[in-house]
Design a protein around this motif. Structure first.
Motif, mmCIF file in Angstrom:
data_model
loop_
_atom_site.group_PDB
_atom_site.id
_atom_site.type_symbol
_atom_site.label_atom_id
_atom_site.label_comp_id
_atom_site.label_asym_id
_atom_site.label_seq_id
_atom_site.Cartn_x
_atom_site.Cartn_y
_atom_site.Cartn_z
ATOM 1 N N GLY A 168 38.763 28.019 59.499
ATOM 2 C CA GLY A 168 37.139 27.603 59.642
ATOM 3 C C GLY A 168 36.698 28.209 58.230
ATOM 4 O O GLY A 168 35.421 28.199 58.449
ATOM 5 N N ILE A 169 37.193 28.631 57.302
ATOM 6 C CA ILE A 169 36.876 29.128 56.272
ATOM 7 C C ILE A 169 36.996 28.283 54.968
ATOM 8 O O ILE A 169 38.108 28.079 54.487
ATOM 9 C CB ILE A 169 37.228 30.658 55.869
ATOM 10 C CG1 ILE A 169 36.940 31.509 57.018
ATOM 11 C CG2 ILE A 169 36.478 31.270 54.565
ATOM 12 C CD1 ILE A 169 37.608 32.957 56.822
ATOM 13 N N THR A 170 35.703 27.855 54.374
ATOM 14 C CA THR A 170 35.784 27.043 53.110
ATOM 15 C C THR A 170 35.832 27.624 52.046
ATOM 16 O O THR A 170 34.986 28.485 51.803
ATOM 17 C CB THR A 170 34.832 25.835 53.490
ATOM 18 O OG1 THR A 170 35.094 25.173 54.469
ATOM 19 C CG2 THR A 170 34.768 25.091 52.080
ATOM 20 N N ILE A 171 36.666 27.344 50.941
ATOM 21 C CA ILE A 171 36.857 28.308 49.966
ATOM 22 C C ILE A 171 36.531 27.181 48.767
ATOM 23 O O ILE A 171 37.285 26.322 48.464
ATOM 24 C CB ILE A 171 38.183 28.720 49.499
ATOM 25 C CG1 ILE A 171 38.420 29.744 50.696
ATOM 26 C CG2 ILE A 171 37.935 29.691 48.183
ATOM 27 C CD1 ILE A 171 37.629 30.783 50.987
ATOM 28 N N ASN A 172 35.550 27.765 47.885
ATOM 29 C CA ASN A 172 35.281 27.100 46.650
ATOM 30 C C ASN A 172 35.665 27.711 45.561
ATOM 31 O O ASN A 172 35.339 28.818 45.114
ATOM 32 C CB ASN A 172 33.818 26.935 46.294
ATOM 33 C CG ASN A 172 32.822 26.189 47.444
ATOM 34 O OD1 ASN A 172 33.482 25.159 47.952
ATOM 35 N ND2 ASN A 172 31.728 26.721 48.109
ATOM 36 N N ILE A 173 37.105 27.087 44.870
ATOM 37 C CA ILE A 173 37.616 27.705 43.710
ATOM 38 C C ILE A 173 37.139 27.335 42.490
ATOM 39 O O ILE A 173 37.045 26.222 42.038
ATOM 40 C CB ILE A 173 38.977 27.207 44.053
ATOM 41 C CG1 ILE A 173 39.737 27.837 45.299
ATOM 42 C CG2 ILE A 173 39.890 27.854 42.609
ATOM 43 C CD1 ILE A 173 41.209 27.367 45.272
ATOM 44 N N GLU A 174 36.871 28.426 41.567
ATOM 45 C CA GLU A 174 36.680 28.150 40.296
ATOM 46 C C GLU A 174 37.487 29.030 39.325
ATOM 47 O O GLU A 174 37.819 30.301 39.512
ATOM 48 C CB GLU A 174 35.181 28.632 39.702
ATOM 49 C CG GLU A 174 34.789 28.538 38.447
ATOM 50 C CD GLU A 174 33.213 28.772 37.991
ATOM 51 O OE1 GLU A 174 32.988 28.724 36.871
ATOM 52 O OE2 GLU A 174 32.607 28.737 39.100
ATOM 53 N N ILE A 175 38.101 28.300 38.422
ATOM 54 C CA ILE A 175 39.271 29.094 37.367
ATOM 55 C C ILE A 175 38.401 29.320 36.157
ATOM 56 O O ILE A 175 37.864 28.713 35.567
ATOM 57 C CB ILE A 175 40.424 28.150 37.341
ATOM 58 C CG1 ILE A 175 41.171 27.844 38.697
ATOM 59 C CG2 ILE A 175 41.353 28.748 36.149
ATOM 60 C CD1 ILE A 175 42.214 26.914 38.602
ATOM 61 N N VAL A 176 38.655 30.673 35.747
ATOM 62 C CA VAL A 176 37.718 30.970 34.788
ATOM 63 C C VAL A 176 38.664 31.809 33.615
ATOM 64 O O VAL A 176 39.890 32.316 34.163
ATOM 65 C CB VAL A 176 36.747 32.188 35.101
ATOM 66 C CG1 VAL A 176 35.790 31.589 36.134
ATOM 67 C CG2 VAL A 176 37.369 33.416 35.858
ATOM 68 N N GLU A 177 38.218 31.896 32.390
ATOM 69 C CA GLU A 177 38.849 32.470 31.280
ATOM 70 C C GLU A 177 39.092 33.831 31.461
ATOM 71 O O GLU A 177 37.917 34.706 32.322
ATOM 72 C CB GLU A 177 38.156 32.102 30.126
ATOM 73 C CG GLU A 177 38.455 30.654 29.677
ATOM 74 C CD GLU A 177 39.850 30.102 29.783
ATOM 75 O OE1 GLU A 177 40.714 31.046 29.098
ATOM 76 O OE2 GLU A 177 40.217 28.991 30.289
ATOM 77 N N TRP A 178 39.628 34.750 30.790
ATOM 78 C CA TRP A 178 40.106 36.155 31.256
ATOM 79 C C TRP A 178 38.675 37.044 30.827
ATOM 80 O O TRP A 178 38.230 37.908 31.579
ATOM 81 C CB TRP A 178 41.198 36.588 30.343
ATOM 82 C CG TRP A 178 41.394 38.189 30.690
ATOM 83 C CD1 TRP A 178 41.616 39.170 29.797
ATOM 84 C CD2 TRP A 178 41.692 38.530 32.094
ATOM 85 N NE1 TRP A 178 42.049 40.347 30.520
ATOM 86 C CE2 TRP A 178 42.053 39.948 31.837
ATOM 87 C CE3 TRP A 178 42.011 38.083 33.250
ATOM 88 C CZ2 TRP A 178 42.425 40.800 32.832
ATOM 89 C CZ3 TRP A 178 42.113 38.924 34.485
ATOM 90 C CH2 TRP A 178 42.501 40.205 34.137
ATOM 91 N N GLY A 179 38.064 36.827 29.719
ATOM 92 C CA GLY A 179 36.931 37.318 29.210
ATOM 93 C C GLY A 179 35.811 37.178 30.438
ATOM 94 O O GLY A 179 35.184 38.181 30.526
ATOM 95 N N VAL A 180 35.744 35.872 30.865
ATOM 96 C CA VAL A 180 34.774 35.862 31.882
ATOM 97 C C VAL A 180 34.960 36.753 33.050
ATOM 98 O O VAL A 180 34.168 37.078 33.745
ATOM 99 C CB VAL A 180 34.704 34.304 32.360
ATOM 100 C CG1 VAL A 180 33.674 34.122 33.532
ATOM 101 C CG2 VAL A 180 34.070 33.359 31.018
#
Length: 519
Positions: free
Chosen positions: A390-402
């Motif tokens: 029941g836990i919805t996860i919004n994934i964002e892949i970011v650059e290492w510096g970010v």
């Protein structure tokens, strides 16, 4: 369970993700009588006709000045060119290096080293206590990225040519470990102008050639107090893992590091030896307790119950790994097994979420560092597991510096997957959990944890310190400010006639101990 393949951390990760400690003899009044030498090797098994070894490195060093770098790829090389006062064994014990012995004052504020006589730099000049003083003053200089680690040293006194005294402002019960890291190297002052490219040390090897992005060649220092077996070591810079495998199979390399998906190519082949080494590192999914839901321990426990860590390790790391339940690697003596505190149980996860008021679901944001595919893959599998409860996860892949700025420094995240690699003192591994720590990117706070982290800095009794560190591991296993996944294993493949290669609780290579055997 099988063991986990080591994820090769980059130099930048070593800048910020500090980890753990090992056997700490820093509170002892005097050092062990154990000496650092190759005397235990049976000379009859050493192949005297084969003295040149080729090893692959995935990353080129960023320079060879040990006082001006934080890159693991550099220290793997410089550890062979320079010596330190104290050495560390694979088990984490401290043994003599350039110092034959040491004494710590009763108040713990002063440590005095007696140096080996007759040690020379690669330019044939004798090393004395003045060189040690110069090296540590340079290490404490503001240009040194490690200067903060040595700020507690307020006096460096040369007592004679072979005796030197360090005085600290505050008690540091793990003081001895500060002299064992590869950045605590003793350098020649006359070479300071270009140590990055032309290092002059006292180590078992000298630099012969460095062609950036191609290869780096070391040759034996015949005058070293513990001479190497090999005459030459060539590190070939090969970023591509499949190229390393092909080169080893063709006999062009003698040692490579591999990941679990490649190791099967060497299984059952008598021409190669597969080495699995425990590492001083952990991998986890951190949670930001500034999030209202994650501030509730029931939600954090539910997340831990929802994820099948054994299956996660099998899928992402090909089954090579040591499952953990707290922020501590099993290779260290302070480790206590907490893996049974929370076991995979998705139904229990649903119950806890309902108790916390999230029976209708919960939505969280997960940020994953783009350069680390294993962490991206692990995050996506964890998200799928959490969706089932029941836990919805919004994934964002970011650059290492970010990731460094927004997630680690500014703590703008809910969940993230990352790793922490090792130091010799347990305090440095766990100090990030103090309420006021700048590295507490979990935003975790616990009065007893804060108390423990204060007590261990002053407790000189080793058994008492051990009990405090183990209590803290148990607290973290119950309160789970992170999903503690596993401790990596370094996978190394060598030609079958290579011997003497072992791993250490810090990221170094000791190539002086490596040799070829008669076959």
């Amino acid at each position: 369970m099988k063991k986990l393949a080591l994820f090769m951390f980059t130099a930048l990760l070593m800048l910020i993700l500090v980890a753990c400690g090992s056997n700490d003899d820093g509170d002892a009044p005097k050092n062990s009588d154990v000496d650092a030498s190759n005397d235990t090797v049976d000379e009859t098994e050493v192949n005297e006709a084969k003295k040149e070894l080729n090893m692959a490195l995935s990353v080129d060093p960023d320079g060879l000045d040990p006082h001006r770098t934080t890159a693991a790829s550099s220290f793997q090389i410089t550890n062979n060119i320079f010596d330190t006062l104290v050495k560390v064994t694979p088990e984490g014990k401290f043994i003599p290096g350039l110092a034959e012995s040491w004494e710590i004052s009763e108040d713990g504020l002063t440590i005095t080293f007696s140096l080996r006589k007759g040690v020379t730099f690669h330019n044939d000049r004798e090393m004395t206590a003045e060189d040690v003083k110069f090296s540590f003053e340079r290490l404490k200089n503001e240009e040194s990225p490690r200067s903060g680690d040595y700020a507690n040293i307020v006096e460096i006194n040369v007592l004679d040519d072979y005796t030197i005294e360090f005085v600290t402002e505050n008690l540091n019960v793990s003081l001895l470990s500060d002299f064992a890291y590869p950045w605590a190297a003793i350098v020649a002052e006359e070479a300071e102008a270009d140590l990055r490219n032309k290092p002059i040390g006292t180590g078992p090897f000298k630099l012969e050639e460095w062609i950036p992005q191609q290869q780096l060649v070391l040759t034996k220092n015949e005058n070293h107090y513990d001479p190497a077996f090999l005459d030459k070591v060539t590190f070939k810079i090969m970023p591509d893992a499949t190229s390393q495998v092909s080169a080893l199979q063709a006999g062009e390399l003698d040692i490579i590091s591999v990941t679990g998906d490649l190791v099967s190519q060497f299984e059952g082949n008598d021409s190669f030896t597969i080495i699995e080494n425990e590492t001083n590192a952990i991998q986890l999914m951190a949670m930001n307790l500034e999030n209202e839901a994650l501030a509730d321990v029931r939600v954090r426990q539910a997340i831990n119950y929802a994820v099948n860590k054994e299956a996660l390790i099998e899928t992402v790391w090909w089954g090579y790994g040591q499952e953990i339940g707290s922020h501590y690697p099993p290779m260290l003596k302070e480790y206590v097994d907490t893996t049974d505190v929370i076991r995979y149980d998705p139904e229990r996860a649903k119950e806890l979420l309902a108790d916390a008021g999230y029976a209708d679901g919960l939505e969280l944001d997960m940020y994953l560092p783009a350069p680390y595919q294993a962490y991206v893959d692990a995050g996506q599998i964890i998200a799928d597991e959490l969706q089932k409860v029941g836990i919805t996860i919004n994934i964002e892949i970011v650059e290492w510096g970010v990731w460094l700025e927004d997630i680690y420094t500014n703590r703008q995240y809910d969940l993230t997957v990352v790793g922490h690699t090792g130091r010799l003192d347990p305090y440095i591994l766990l100090a990030r959990y103090h309420t006021d720590s700048a590295e507490n990117y979990f935003n975790y706070s616990n009065d007893r944890v804060d108390e423990i982290l204060t007590l261990v800095t002053k407790e000189v009794d080793e058994e008492e310190r051990l009990a405090l560190y183990q209590e803290m591991q148990e607290i973290l296993a119950e309160e789970v400010p992170a999903l503690y996944i596993q401790s990596p294993i370094e996978l190394v493949v060598t030609a079958s006639d290579v011997a003497g290669y072992v791993s250490y609780p810090i990221d170094i290579y000791e190539m002086k101990d490596v040799y070829f055997i008669n076959k």
